[in-house]
Design a protein around this motif. Structure first.
Motif, PDB file in Angstrom:
ATOM      1  N   ALA A 329     -23.067  43.027 -12.969  1.00 42.65           N
ATOM      2  CA  ALA A 329     -24.083  41.777 -12.600  1.00 42.65           C
ATOM      3  C   ALA A 329     -25.692  42.130 -12.270  1.00 42.65           C
ATOM      4  O   ALA A 329     -25.637  42.778 -11.511  1.00 42.65           O
ATOM      5  N   GLN A 330     -26.899  41.593 -12.932  1.00 42.12           N
ATOM      6  CA  GLN A 330     -28.078  41.799 -13.485  1.00 42.12           C
ATOM      7  C   GLN A 330     -28.861  41.177 -12.747  1.00 42.12           C
ATOM      8  O   GLN A 330     -28.908  39.641 -12.422  1.00 42.12           O
ATOM      9  N   PRO A 331     -30.364  41.052 -12.039  1.00 39.89           N
ATOM     10  CA  PRO A 331     -30.742  40.262 -12.032  1.00 39.89           C
ATOM     11  C   PRO A 331     -31.290  38.811 -12.205  1.00 39.89           C
ATOM     12  O   PRO A 331     -31.634  38.076 -11.763  1.00 39.89           O
ATOM     13  N   ASP A 332     -31.235  39.321 -13.584  1.00 38.91           N
ATOM     14  CA  ASP A 332     -31.646  37.772 -14.896  1.00 38.91           C
ATOM     15  C   ASP A 332     -31.720  38.876 -15.722  1.00 38.91           C
ATOM     16  O   ASP A 332     -31.505  39.646 -16.671  1.00 38.91           O
ATOM     17  N   GLY A 333     -31.366  37.749 -17.185  1.00 36.69           N
ATOM     18  CA  GLY A 333     -31.449  38.547 -18.155  1.00 36.69           C
ATOM     19  C   GLY A 333     -30.198  37.960 -18.970  1.00 36.69           C
ATOM     20  O   GLY A 333     -29.514  36.564 -18.987  1.00 36.69           O
ATOM     21  N   GLN A 352     -23.329  34.029 -29.729  1.00 40.36           N
ATOM     22  CA  GLN A 352     -23.271  33.404 -28.213  1.00 40.36           C
ATOM     23  C   GLN A 352     -23.730  34.360 -26.846  1.00 40.36           C
ATOM     24  O   GLN A 352     -24.710  35.037 -27.262  1.00 40.36           O
ATOM     25  N   TYR A 353     -23.901  34.305 -26.151  1.00 43.57           N
ATOM     26  CA  TYR A 353     -24.644  34.745 -24.932  1.00 43.57           C
ATOM     27  C   TYR A 353     -24.151  34.793 -23.421  1.00 43.57           C
ATOM     28  O   TYR A 353     -23.388  33.537 -23.075  1.00 43.57           O
ATOM     29  N   PHE A 354     -23.880  36.058 -23.210  1.00 41.77           N
ATOM     30  CA  PHE A 354     -23.887  36.384 -22.149  1.00 41.77           C
ATOM     31  C   PHE A 354     -24.752  36.355 -21.174  1.00 41.77           C
ATOM     32  O   PHE A 354     -25.529  37.514 -20.947  1.00 41.77           O
ATOM     33  N   ASP A 355     -24.593  36.223 -19.658  1.00 45.06           N
ATOM     34  CA  ASP A 355     -25.298  35.661 -18.591  1.00 45.06           C
ATOM     35  C   ASP A 355     -25.188  37.534 -17.884  1.00 45.06           C
ATOM     36  O   ASP A 355     -24.200  37.107 -16.989  1.00 45.06           O
ATOM     37  N   LEU A 356     -26.105  37.538 -17.946  1.00 47.51           N
ATOM     38  CA  LEU A 356     -26.106  38.945 -16.996  1.00 47.51           C
ATOM     39  C   LEU A 356     -26.475  39.091 -15.928  1.00 47.51           C
ATOM     40  O   LEU A 356     -26.362  39.848 -14.912  1.00 47.51           O
ATOM     41  N   THR A 357     -26.498  37.764 -15.407  1.00 49.95           N
ATOM     42  CA  THR A 357     -26.400  37.801 -13.664  1.00 49.95           C
ATOM     43  C   THR A 357     -24.857  37.792 -12.974  1.00 49.95           C
ATOM     44  O   THR A 357     -25.123  37.034 -12.031  1.00 49.95           O
ATOM     45  N   ARG A 365     -14.133  30.951 -28.907  1.00 45.78           N
ATOM     46  CA  ARG A 365     -12.923  31.424 -30.707  1.00 45.78           C
ATOM     47  C   ARG A 365     -13.801  32.022 -30.862  1.00 45.78           C
ATOM     48  O   ARG A 365     -15.368  31.450 -31.817  1.00 45.78           O
ATOM     49  N   LEU A 366     -13.874  32.844 -31.770  1.00 43.74           N
ATOM     50  CA  LEU A 366     -15.054  33.574 -32.577  1.00 43.74           C
ATOM     51  C   LEU A 366     -14.212  33.381 -34.238  1.00 43.74           C
ATOM     52  O   LEU A 366     -14.129  33.338 -34.768  1.00 43.74           O
ATOM     53  N   GLY A 367     -12.958  32.545 -34.176  1.00 42.82           N
ATOM     54  CA  GLY A 367     -12.333  32.196 -35.065  1.00 42.82           C
ATOM     55  C   GLY A 367     -11.321  32.940 -36.205  1.00 42.82           C
ATOM     56  O   GLY A 367     -10.421  33.558 -35.179  1.00 42.82           O
ATOM     57  N   THR A 368     -10.691  32.405 -37.262  1.00 48.65           N
ATOM     58  CA  THR A 368     -10.050  33.022 -38.140  1.00 48.65           C
ATOM     59  C   THR A 368     -10.692  33.666 -39.575  1.00 48.65           C
ATOM     60  O   THR A 368     -10.961  33.564 -40.641  1.00 48.65           O
ATOM     61  N   GLY A 369      -9.656  35.030 -39.128  1.00 46.42           N
ATOM     62  CA  GLY A 369     -10.192  35.819 -40.343  1.00 46.42           C
ATOM     63  C   GLY A 369      -8.660  37.054 -40.446  1.00 46.42           C
ATOM     64  O   GLY A 369      -8.390  37.709 -39.544  1.00 46.42           O
ATOM     65  N   LYS A 370      -9.443  37.880 -41.378  1.00 47.88           N
ATOM     66  CA  LYS A 370      -8.448  39.194 -41.312  1.00 47.88           C
ATOM     67  C   LYS A 370      -8.968  40.200 -40.576  1.00 47.88           C
ATOM     68  O   LYS A 370      -8.436  41.053 -39.812  1.00 47.88           O
ATOM     69  N   HIS A 371     -10.285  40.008 -39.560  1.00 49.31           N
ATOM     70  CA  HIS A 371     -10.738  40.836 -39.190  1.00 49.31           C
ATOM     71  C   HIS A 371     -11.993  40.224 -38.318  1.00 49.31           C
ATOM     72  O   HIS A 371     -12.021  39.441 -38.796  1.00 49.31           O
ATOM     73  N   THR A 372     -12.431  40.708 -37.200  1.00 44.00           N
ATOM     74  CA  THR A 372     -13.501  40.427 -36.623  1.00 44.00           C
ATOM     75  C   THR A 372     -14.506  41.633 -35.628  1.00 44.00           C
ATOM     76  O   THR A 372     -13.797  42.622 -35.096  1.00 44.00           O
ATOM     77  N   GLN A 373     -15.515  41.516 -35.874  1.00 45.39           N
ATOM     78  CA  GLN A 373     -16.632  42.658 -35.104  1.00 45.39           C
ATOM     79  C   GLN A 373     -17.092  41.778 -34.141  1.00 45.39           C
ATOM     80  O   GLN A 373     -18.160  40.918 -34.427  1.00 45.39           O
ATOM     81  N   LEU A 374     -17.479  43.141 -32.756  1.00 48.58           N
ATOM     82  CA  LEU A 374     -18.550  42.086 -32.133  1.00 48.58           C
ATOM     83  C   LEU A 374     -19.845  43.099 -31.967  1.00 48.58           C
ATOM     84  O   LEU A 374     -19.744  45.074 -32.112  1.00 48.58           O
ATOM     85  N   GLU A 375     -20.563  43.001 -31.695  1.00 49.39           N
ATOM     86  CA  GLU A 375     -22.070  43.246 -31.618  1.00 49.39           C
ATOM     87  C   GLU A 375     -23.054  42.381 -30.643  1.00 49.39           C
ATOM     88  O   GLU A 375     -23.052  41.137 -30.347  1.00 49.39           O
ATOM     89  N   PHE A 376     -23.358  43.684 -29.375  1.00 52.88           N
ATOM     90  CA  PHE A 376     -23.979  42.955 -28.708  1.00 52.88           C
ATOM     91  C   PHE A 376     -25.606  43.347 -28.795  1.00 52.88           C
ATOM     92  O   PHE A 376     -25.311  44.272 -28.896  1.00 52.88           O
ATOM     93  N   PHE A 377     -26.661  42.131 -28.469  1.00 53.34           N
ATOM     94  CA  PHE A 377     -27.477  42.931 -28.422  1.00 53.34           C
ATOM     95  C   PHE A 377     -28.667  42.439 -27.377  1.00 53.34           C
ATOM     96  O   PHE A 377     -28.526  41.331 -26.687  1.00 53.34           O
ATOM     97  N   ASN A 378     -29.684  43.928 -26.852  1.00 52.21           N
ATOM     98  CA  ASN A 378     -30.414  42.935 -26.607  1.00 52.21           C
ATOM     99  C   ASN A 378     -31.942  43.509 -26.398  1.00 52.21           C
ATOM    100  O   ASN A 378     -31.621  45.376 -26.458  1.00 52.21           O
ATOM    101  N   ALA A 379     -32.738  42.828 -26.456  1.00 51.05           N
ATOM    102  CA  ALA A 379     -34.685  42.971 -26.853  1.00 51.05           C
ATOM    103  C   ALA A 379     -34.979  42.381 -24.988  1.00 51.05           C
ATOM    104  O   ALA A 379     -36.698  42.568 -25.252  1.00 51.05           O
ATOM    105  N   GLU A 380     -34.721  42.801 -24.570  1.00 52.34           N
ATOM    106  CA  GLU A 380     -35.889  42.117 -23.594  1.00 52.34           C
ATOM    107  C   GLU A 380     -36.159  43.479 -22.079  1.00 52.34           C
ATOM    108  O   GLU A 380     -35.309  44.425 -22.125  1.00 52.34           O
ATOM    109  N   VAL A 381     -36.977  43.541 -21.181  1.00 49.57           N
ATOM    110  CA  VAL A 381     -37.614  44.762 -20.264  1.00 49.57           C
ATOM    111  C   VAL A 381     -36.789  43.781 -19.279  1.00 49.57           C
ATOM    112  O   VAL A 381     -36.330  43.083 -18.704  1.00 49.57           O
TER     113      VAL A 381
END
Length: 381
Positions: A329-333, A352-357, A365-381
């Protein structure tokens, strides 16, 4: 210094403060001179590489590239011409000569680009012959040191860069810490499965290997890391760095900054007598800070792509349900969780968004398909 009347041995005569006075006069008698003869000063050599060992300075230059000069014991400004180790291994083997000096506790490493040797001994002078107790021996003819500035010694272990990776030299021998050995091969040594970043140093995909000779490094204190600065692939200047965590024996990077290109790295002691790592740029000197920002306020972009997951077989559609994320858990973001579900080259992104607190959060749900891939991104101070 001056001699006594008609003498040939120099004794200390007068101390002149500063570097402006060029003429002095004193009527001190012979009896008033120091009773200890002055060191044989010699002509100071032109040095490009220098290190301290056994209370002496050792150095080599860009003129007599194969000879190693050293000072009198405890007199760093006395360079007698006969204080010379001229029989070092590898003389004349290349046009670069001695490329690095590595001072450890009981040995002085002497590196060429194609050889590593060591000098041992007490440095004591034989009262009968005047010979200095130094001996040299070859450690390896299969590797050397590319750059003096990549040499760092921490707890009597030396770290340095050669053509195919980063090496250590200590009481256990010479080891490459950037190759690693898979634990499945039966090896259980200190770098089992942890140092496998060989392609960083053996290909030009990550760094410009032709510019290893201008690489430099420093030790980052607490927890200790060996930080190595290199020119990225296609670059003609040093602009990236990688880190080796000495405690966990893991590699991290490559890292970069948009503020400047590093030109040097060293350590400094602040007003609290705490040692900190410093990186120098063309116009600014930077010290590390606790805040996870580039400079004072610029966010450091975090963007990680995971592997492509297959639910069943690669050519069948699968249902990918809810995902659950865990974190400290983080203070915010918030962290963007970007999913791409479908064929192997699916580009349609669902965010979708993961609450860092929170330490745990369940997302949709991610859905239906032959493959799935996850990317995690953040550009906050």
């Amino acid at each position: 210094y001056r001699t006594i009347s008609n003498g040939v041995v120099y004794f200390q005569w007068v101390d002149i403060d500063g570097n402006i006075v060029t003429v002095g006069q004193d009527d001190l008698s012979d009896a008033g001179l120091s009773i200890v003869g002055s060191p044989t000063l010699g002509t100071p050599p032109r040095l490009t590489t220098i290190a301290e060992f056994r209370g002496r300075l050792f150095g080599t230059g860009d003129i007599d590239i194969d000879a190693l000069r050293y000072t009198e014991a405890g007199v760093p400004y006395a360079w007698p011409s006969d204080n010379l180790i001229a029989n070092l291994p590898g003389i004349g083997s290349d046009q670069f000569g001695i490329s690095a000096l590595i001072p450890r506790r009981d040995a002085l490493g002497v590196g060429r680009r194609n050889l590593l040797a060591q000098i041992t001994g007490t440095g004591a002078e034989d009262v009968t012959t005047g010979a200095i107790d130094f001996d040299n021996v070859v450690l390896s003819k299969e590797l050397g040191v590319e750059s003096q500035e990549t040499v760092c010694v921490f707890r009597d272990t030396a770290y340095f860069l050669w053509k195919d990776g980063v090496y250590t030299w200590n009481s256990t021998g010479i080891n490459c810490i950037s190759d690693g050995t898979p634990a499945s091969a039966g090896y259980t040594g200190p770098v089992a499965g942890k140092g496998n970043v060989r392609s960083w140093f053996t290909t030009n995909s990550y760094f410009n290997t032709d510019l290893f000779t201008i690489a430099f490094a420093h030790i980052v204190p607490g927890p200790p890391k060996y930080r190595l600065f290199l020119a990225s692939a296609g670059s003609t200047v040093v602009d990236q760095w990688v880190e080796y965590d000495i405690q966990s024996q893991t590699w991290w990077g490559p890292h970069t900054t948009t503020l400047f290109n590093p030109t040097c790295a060293f350590q400094r002691t602040n007003a609290a007598d705490t040692v900190g790592a410093v990186i120098g740029g063309p116009t600014v000197v930077y010290q590390e800070q606790a805040a996870r920002t580039d400079g004072e306020a610029t966010p450091i972009v975090f963007d990680v792509f995971g592997k492509r997951h297959v639910g069943g077989t690669p050519d069948q559609n699968s249902f990918f349900g809810d995902i659950s994320l865990f974190g400290e858990a983080q203070p915010d973001g918030q962290l963007q969780v970007i999913s791409r579900t479908g064929d192997l080259n699916a580009t349609l992104a669902h965010i979708q968004y993961f609450d860092l607190t929170k330490s745990r959060q369940r997302l949709g749900r991610l859905g239906t398909g032959k493959h799935t891939q996850l990317e995690f991104f953040n550009a906050e101070v």
